[in-house]
Design a protein around this motif. Sequence first.
Motif, short mmCIF file in Angstrom:
data_model
loop_
_atom_site.label_atom_id
_atom_site.label_comp_id
_atom_site.label_asym_id
_atom_site.label_seq_id
_atom_site.Cartn_x
_atom_site.Cartn_y
_atom_site.Cartn_z
N SER A 164 47.97 31.20 41.34
CA SER A 164 47.02 32.25 40.95
C SER A 164 46.19 32.62 42.17
O SER A 164 46.15 31.88 43.16
N LEU A 305 44.92 47.65 39.04
CA LEU A 305 44.59 46.23 39.16
C LEU A 305 44.59 45.59 37.78
O LEU A 305 43.87 46.04 36.88
N GLU A 306 45.37 44.54 37.64
CA GLU A 306 45.54 43.85 36.37
C GLU A 306 44.99 42.43 36.49
O GLU A 306 45.45 41.64 37.33
N ASN A 307 43.99 42.10 35.69
CA ASN A 307 43.50 40.73 35.60
C ASN A 307 44.29 39.98 34.53
O ASN A 307 44.20 40.32 33.34
N GLU A 308 45.07 39.00 34.96
CA GLU A 308 45.94 38.26 34.04
C GLU A 308 45.08 37.61 32.95
O GLU A 308 44.11 36.90 33.25
N THR A 312 42.06 34.93 33.49
CA THR A 312 40.71 35.49 33.34
C THR A 312 39.91 34.72 32.30
O THR A 312 38.70 34.49 32.47
N ALA A 341 44.62 44.94 44.08
CA ALA A 341 45.62 45.27 43.06
C ALA A 341 47.02 44.86 43.49
O ALA A 341 47.85 44.49 42.64
N TYR A 343 47.86 42.19 45.10
CA TYR A 343 48.00 40.78 44.75
C TYR A 343 48.22 40.63 43.25
O TYR A 343 49.02 39.81 42.80
N SER A 344 47.50 41.46 42.48
CA SER A 344 47.60 41.35 41.02
C SER A 344 48.96 41.76 40.50
O SER A 344 49.34 41.39 39.39
N GLN A 345 49.70 42.56 41.28
CA GLN A 345 51.05 42.94 40.90
C GLN A 345 52.08 41.88 41.31
O GLN A 345 53.23 41.93 40.88
N ALA A 349 46.33 37.08 38.74
CA ALA A 349 45.14 37.36 39.53
C ALA A 349 43.92 37.57 38.63
O ALA A 349 44.05 37.99 37.48
N CYS A 350 42.76 37.28 39.19
CA CYS A 350 41.49 37.60 38.54
C CYS A 350 40.52 38.09 39.60
O CYS A 350 40.23 37.38 40.57
#
Length: 398
Positions: A164, A305-308, A312, A341, A343-345, A349-350
């Motif tokens: 993560s 950007l997606e916070n898993e 999270t 973002a 990294y979040s892909q 990521a948070c």
Amino acid sequence: MLHLLPRIKTLAAEAAADTVALRQHLHAHPELSFQEFNTAAFVKEQLEKLGLHPQPMATTGLVVLIEGQNPGRRVVALRADMDALPIQEQNEVPYRSRNPGVMHACGHDVHTSSLLGTARILSQLRTEFEGTVKLIFQPGEELLPGGASLMIQEGVLKNPAPASILGQHVFPLLPAGKIGLRAGRYMASTDELYLTVRGKGGHGAMPEQNIDPVLVAAHIIVAAQQIVSRRANPKLPSVLSFGKVIANGATNVIPNEVKLEGTFRTLNEEWREEAHGHLRRLVEGLAESMGATCELEIRRGYPYLENEPQLTARTRAAAEEYLGAENVVELDQWMAAEDFAYYSQAAPACFYRLGTRAADGRFAASVHTPTFDIDTKALETGPGLMAWLTLRELAAED
């Protein structure tokens, strides 16, 4: 693990003055995107003082490992960005920017000094945790293609691969001592739009002899809004804005061409691609119907950007342990963009927000303004909290 919480708070408090000094040095010596040579050298020096061995990446980026016991058990990555903005600072403070026209107006000096503070704390606790912490100091967040994309291309998320990644960003709407976060889709993708409308210029008193690109551009600006209002799912946030229009005619001169610049942002990659096609067909077809032409260049920016959600949720629970539930707030979606973002892909990521406003309302100036500054209390909260979140995440099982 909970027995380490008071110790981390003590270490963060003991390091606070040094963390503030690091931030003030960085603030006084800002460098633009992909030009962070002195900044990277300074960060490298600070890491080496901790007995760490940073490695260069993406020209001015750095990556360094802090290994605890059983280093292969789990890897957690932490990210800070180092670049500044082309803004002339207006703050009258001893640490104001010494580089004319360049300022840390987005808080990247806070992110970098805070992560250095976290490195200091974790270095002192190596015998107290299992796993490896990967620290990422990246260049160029403010400029396409984004330093994160280059760091990823060069393998920053490999050897070892993190389970993560965590990142933080200053937030002047929140008082120092608080953080905000949101699970799921949080920040928007961003694309830059460059349009050139070509017609046939001439005397403004004889419009019948001309093809007026100003009129065509005006129709395009209005008509393009139907991409958002009639093509997009109303449940899906989308923004289409034109912020620059250049028509170098005169009161009685119709120019040959008009240039438009704008941005398109959304929170869904499939719709993003679809919208690009709608926009291209609309502007080209509308211009042709009016006897003109329109060239559209779309410069792809950062993804959304997606916070898993599970990460999270763990981050929220750990933050509440460290700060108290009353100091952890829920954020709304934000249509700004961040190259975290990328990294979040690529990994769970948070990305959370660090409060920087003073309790009395000072330091409320927005990021990207010449008067942005922070309550230094944030530089005690930021390093300690991230150290605690890291230890909690290293101990996670999934």
